[in-house]
Design an enzyme around this catalytic site. Sequence first.
Site, PDB file in Angstrom:
ATOM      1  N   LYS A  33       0.832  -1.212   0.000  1.00 20.04           N
ATOM      2  CA  LYS A  33       0.000   0.000   0.000  1.00 20.04           C
ATOM      3  C   LYS A  33       0.863   1.256   0.000  1.00 20.04           C
ATOM      4  O   LYS A  33       0.638   2.173  -0.791  1.00 20.04           O
ATOM      5  CB  LYS A  33      -0.919   0.016   1.239  1.00 20.04           C
ATOM      6  CG  LYS A  33      -1.942  -1.098   1.248  1.00 20.04           C
ATOM      7  CD  LYS A  33      -2.889  -0.988   2.437  1.00 20.04           C
ATOM      8  CE  LYS A  33      -2.189  -1.147   3.778  1.00 20.04           C
ATOM      9  NZ  LYS A  33      -1.543  -2.459   3.974  1.00 20.04           N
ATOM     10  N   THR A  34       1.822   1.288   0.887  1.00 19.55           N
ATOM     11  CA  THR A  34       2.679   2.467   0.974  1.00 19.55           C
ATOM     12  C   THR A  34       3.503   2.608  -0.308  1.00 19.55           C
ATOM     13  O   THR A  34       3.719   3.707  -0.815  1.00 19.55           O
ATOM     14  CB  THR A  34       3.581   2.383   2.217  1.00 19.55           C
ATOM     15  OG1 THR A  34       2.750   2.246   3.369  1.00 19.55           O
ATOM     16  CG2 THR A  34       4.424   3.636   2.371  1.00 19.55           C
ATOM     17  N   ASP A 220      -2.031   7.783   3.631  1.00 14.87           N
ATOM     18  CA  ASP A 220      -1.575   6.463   4.098  1.00 14.87           C
ATOM     19  C   ASP A 220      -2.213   6.167   5.458  1.00 14.87           C
ATOM     20  O   ASP A 220      -2.629   7.080   6.171  1.00 14.87           O
ATOM     21  CB  ASP A 220      -0.043   6.457   4.225  1.00 14.87           C
ATOM     22  CG  ASP A 220       0.528   5.030   4.188  1.00 14.87           C
ATOM     23  OD1 ASP A 220      -0.260   4.056   4.113  1.00 14.87           O
ATOM     24  OD2 ASP A 220       1.774   4.884   4.235  1.00 14.87           O
ATOM     25  N   GLU A 221      -2.282   4.901   5.829  1.00 18.61           N
ATOM     26  CA  GLU A 221      -2.807   4.474   7.141  1.00 18.61           C
ATOM     27  C   GLU A 221      -4.189   5.088   7.390  1.00 18.61           C
ATOM     28  O   GLU A 221      -4.483   5.563   8.497  1.00 18.61           O
ATOM     29  CB  GLU A 221      -1.836   4.878   8.270  1.00 18.61           C
ATOM     30  CG  GLU A 221      -0.415   4.368   8.091  1.00 18.61           C
ATOM     31  CD  GLU A 221      -0.238   2.901   8.471  1.00 18.61           C
ATOM     32  OE1 GLU A 221      -1.232   2.250   8.854  1.00 18.61           O
ATOM     33  OE2 GLU A 221       0.898   2.407   8.373  1.00 18.61           O
ATOM     34  N   GLN A 255      -5.616  -3.259  10.812  1.00 18.62           N
ATOM     35  CA  GLN A 255      -4.507  -2.581  11.492  1.00 18.62           C
ATOM     36  C   GLN A 255      -4.940  -1.301  12.181  1.00 18.62           C
ATOM     37  O   GLN A 255      -4.125  -0.432  12.465  1.00 18.62           O
ATOM     38  CB  GLN A 255      -3.386  -2.279  10.499  1.00 18.62           C
ATOM     39  CG  GLN A 255      -2.733  -3.529   9.943  1.00 18.62           C
ATOM     40  CD  GLN A 255      -1.515  -3.205   9.114  1.00 18.62           C
ATOM     41  OE1 GLN A 255      -0.509  -2.736   9.641  1.00 18.62           O
ATOM     42  NE2 GLN A 255      -1.595  -3.417   7.824  1.00 18.62           N
ATOM     43  N   ARG A 606       5.109  -7.269  10.974  1.00 22.50           N
ATOM     44  CA  ARG A 606       6.290  -6.422  10.760  1.00 22.50           C
ATOM     45  C   ARG A 606       7.483  -7.240  10.295  1.00 22.50           C
ATOM     46  O   ARG A 606       8.476  -6.700   9.826  1.00 22.50           O
ATOM     47  CB  ARG A 606       6.700  -5.663  12.044  1.00 22.50           C
ATOM     48  CG  ARG A 606       5.705  -4.684  12.637  1.00 22.50           C
ATOM     49  CD  ARG A 606       5.180  -3.711  11.645  1.00 22.50           C
ATOM     50  NE  ARG A 606       3.917  -4.199  11.088  1.00 22.50           N
ATOM     51  CZ  ARG A 606       3.396  -3.767   9.944  1.00 22.50           C
ATOM     52  NH1 ARG A 606       4.001  -2.870   9.222  1.00 22.50           N
ATOM     53  NH2 ARG A 606       2.254  -4.257   9.475  1.00 22.50           N
TER      54      ARG A 606
HETATM   55  P1  ATP Z   1       1.621  -2.080   5.982  1.00 19.83           P
HETATM   56  O1  ATP Z   1       0.190  -2.517   5.955  1.00 19.83           O
HETATM   57  O2  ATP Z   1       2.390  -2.820   6.991  1.00 19.83           O
HETATM   58  O3  ATP Z   1       1.760  -0.603   6.030  1.00 19.83           O
HETATM   59  P2  ATP Z   1       2.035  -1.938   3.138  1.00 19.83           P
HETATM   60  O4  ATP Z   1       0.832  -2.528   2.514  1.00 19.83           O
HETATM   61  O5  ATP Z   1       2.140  -0.477   3.166  1.00 19.83           O
HETATM   62  O6  ATP Z   1       2.239  -2.578   4.577  1.00 19.83           O
HETATM   63  P3  ATP Z   1       4.613  -1.808   1.915  1.00 19.83           P
HETATM   64  O7  ATP Z   1       5.361  -1.398   3.101  1.00 19.83           O
HETATM   65  O8  ATP Z   1       4.324  -0.812   0.862  1.00 19.83           O
HETATM   66  O9  ATP Z   1       3.269  -2.552   2.372  1.00 19.83           O
HETATM   67  O10 ATP Z   1       5.328  -3.038   1.212  1.00 19.83           O
HETATM   68  C1  ATP Z   1       5.804  -4.148   1.951  1.00 19.83           C
HETATM   69  C2  ATP Z   1       7.102  -4.641   1.371  1.00 19.83           C
HETATM   70  O11 ATP Z   1       6.868  -5.288   0.121  1.00 19.83           O
HETATM   71  C3  ATP Z   1       8.078  -3.524   1.075  1.00 19.83           C
HETATM   72  O12 ATP Z   1       9.372  -3.980   1.350  1.00 19.83           O
HETATM   73  C4  ATP Z   1       7.897  -3.290  -0.418  1.00 19.83           C
HETATM   74  O13 ATP Z   1       9.052  -2.734  -0.997  1.00 19.83           O
HETATM   75  C5  ATP Z   1       7.629  -4.700  -0.907  1.00 19.83           C
HETATM   76  N1  ATP Z   1       6.834  -4.736  -2.143  1.00 19.83           N
HETATM   77  C6  ATP Z   1       5.638  -4.190  -2.330  1.00 19.83           C
HETATM   78  N2  ATP Z   1       5.174  -4.453  -3.568  1.00 19.83           N
HETATM   79  C7  ATP Z   1       6.112  -5.197  -4.193  1.00 19.83           C
HETATM   80  C8  ATP Z   1       6.213  -5.780  -5.493  1.00 19.83           C
HETATM   81  N3  ATP Z   1       5.276  -5.648  -6.419  1.00 19.83           N
HETATM   82  N4  ATP Z   1       7.333  -6.483  -5.758  1.00 19.83           N
HETATM   83  C9  ATP Z   1       8.291  -6.627  -4.845  1.00 19.83           C
HETATM   84  N5  ATP Z   1       8.250  -6.100  -3.603  1.00 19.83           N
HETATM   85  C10 ATP Z   1       7.170  -5.390  -3.269  1.00 19.83           C
HETATM   86 MG    MG Z   2       2.247   0.879   4.784  1.00 25.33          MG
END
Ligand code: ATP
Ligand code: MG
Length: 738
Positions: A33-34, A220-221, A255, A606
């Site tokens: 997402k981020t 975000d969040e 979350q 995490r």
């Molecule tokens: P959270 O809910 O904990 O905030 P999130 O959904 O924001 O998580 P991110 O932090 O954006 O998730 O991504 C999680 C990890 O996966 C990061 O290390 C990111 O670089 C990696 N990632 C995300 N998408 C891809 C992708 N398409 N290919 C490879 N790595 C990815």
């Molecule tokens: Mg995130």
Amino acid sequence: MSQYLDTLNPEQREAVETLDGPLLVLAGAGTGKTRVLTARFAHLLVSGRARPWEVLSVTFTNKAAREMRERVGAILGRPVEGLWLGTFHALCARMLRRRAELVGLTSSFTILDTDDQMRLLKQVMQAAGIDLKRWPEKGMMAEIQRWKDRGLTPARVTAAEDTDYAANRGRAIYEAYQQRLRELNAADFGDLLLHMTEILRTHPEVLAEYHRSFRYILVDEYQDTNLVQYLWLRLLAQRPDPEPQNICCVGDDDQSIYSWRGAEIENILRFEKDFRGAKVVRLEANYRSTRPILGAAAGLIARNTGRLGKTLRPGRADAEGEKVRVVSLWDSEEEARMVGERIEAARRAGHDLSEIAILVRTGAQTRSFEERLIVLGLPYRMVGGQKFYERAEVRDAMAYLRVLHQPADDLAFERIVNTPKRGLGDSGLRAIHDLARAEQIPLAAAAARIVEGDALKPKPRTALRELMQGFARWRQVNEKDGHVVAAATVLEESGYTAMWQDEAARKNIEAQGRLDNLKELLRAMGDFASLAGFLDHVALVMENDENAEGARVQMMTLHAAKGLEFDTVFLPGWEEGLFPSQRSLDEGGEKALEEERRLAYVGITRARKRAIISHAANRRIYGTWSGAIPSRFLQELPEEMVTREGGAAARAQRDTPSVFGGAGLLARRPTRVIEAGAWEVRERPAQTTGFRRGDRVFHEKFGYGTITDVADDRCEVAFDKADTKRLLDRFLKPASEA
Ligand code: ATP
Ligand code: MG
């Protein structure tokens, strides 16, 4: 340049490339997402859709804002300037500076800290003749904050909502408080959002201007926004037809962990209703964690009801990995030792320390881990909080103990002479100082003398006399009953504990944590033979506060860990009453428990590669042991995703040189046997030391020495360059390993 698009999966790419209209990305932890939000930001700039200042992006922390700025810069290949990127508060502060006159402030208004806020409110309530004993200002402040979180200015608070406080005078007090703030040209934290939202609501021309300038909004969040934040976002995003409402929010209902600060999960549900034609994208592949980590987290969160429901599957090519470890230990000290050993082993295996995190439920838990890491010489960083011995209440308590031990410790005496308040004004303090200087005696001695004369007014004189007599009595307690009892007595009889209990009763949300820290301090003292030994130890710990360059273990609360990721995550203290917290259990409802479970879900997710969850079977309180029941969350983890280790399993594990099982520095200490998988632990820790008379050892403060005597886990050491001392063996290393 479009490389950032190539690294996205089709759903993520859709979320990045759908630039027109409202978009909600609803997806589980680690699904990117981020990353999507960051790529979207870059995409807006690269595609020429927006210029940097036309995008408004909201992150949950300042750190996250920094990271996003850096990543966008990296994608663009140049630093980006003039961004509207930050937390809700930071963004609103910046806006409000330009519009301050609309709420009766000038652009140079001050943002008050909590102390100032509280003092101001107290004055306002006193002026209104409110009985503060009955209606303490802390409670009123909580009420005001709740109103502000909901976007309610005094005028918007209805009579029906003004029933909780000060006999329905809450609204009037709130109004007077806001009036005082205006007179002082000041705003409190909650005002930043409240004022800006009010301005947007009541000044269409200002709103229209923001509508023209912010063409895209990123959040975000999103699951943790409260009502006033939501209102602010909605006002900014609802641009008049035919302008598209370009708001993109990403979040995960599982979350949502800030309901205690007014966050409203309903904001997610509202999104589709409030924004016409909203599109919802779901991401299902988790790129962060291994399959067992995801499985464990998913199994746990499945116990919650009322979820929006999402699928989460491993998206990494190398998703196979170690199962989640659940480690049962004897007590918190052994738990800290286990964590320390594994981190030490990881360091030896060449792991990056900054990729290791210890995530705790409450601040008081960090003490045992901090001490362990210090003993092992492992640098650590406390994220979003202070190190244990630097926390104000711990410093205060330590100051009492220092005066107890050493009456001439003027610095310590100064710290506590009027804490809690004893009515010694500036003039009283000056009188003590003057006498001390004139007679060349310590402050404590001057104080003892001054209470005999009439230099002080009767009230402070009595209070000070009681304090000085107290110290005399507490020293006797120390002689007779030992330092732990003495310390407990000091904190009790000096009124120090009562001060925080009062605060807790007044709903000061920090107070309970501070009381917990005081208890933890007493617990720590139990490890030492005497007050002197303990004070030396703490001095050493504080001194150890190196400015070490380079990688450090990351320590923080689960709340502070949101959005972050680490290769290895330690999750200690999974015991009923600690996690889930006693508060959530006392409230009794499913709702509070579900929030704790979400917090557990945040914790597990995490971890990229390893998650080590632990619980201690015993916690010691004032030298007596009490059993701790393993957290219900442990039983809720799907069995096929975890391996459970007791003491026995842990020992076998140490003999196999795997990355985290390798023999740690202190592994030679015999570990008590705990049946693997069994919750009941009967045996007391084996307390014999691994050292023998004649061994050469090293101590971080006193240097090299030779052991002259051993009793239980205490060793008498004749140091080469210091006096002979009795010390706990865990502060000693074999000289060969130093
Ligand atoms: P959270 O809910 O904990 O905030 P999130 O959904 O924001 O998580 P991110 O932090 O954006 O998730 O991504 C999680 C990890 O996966 C990061 O290390 C990111 O670089 C990696 N990632 C995300 N998408 C891809 C992708 N398409 N290919 C490879 N790595 C990815
Ligand atoms: Mg995130």
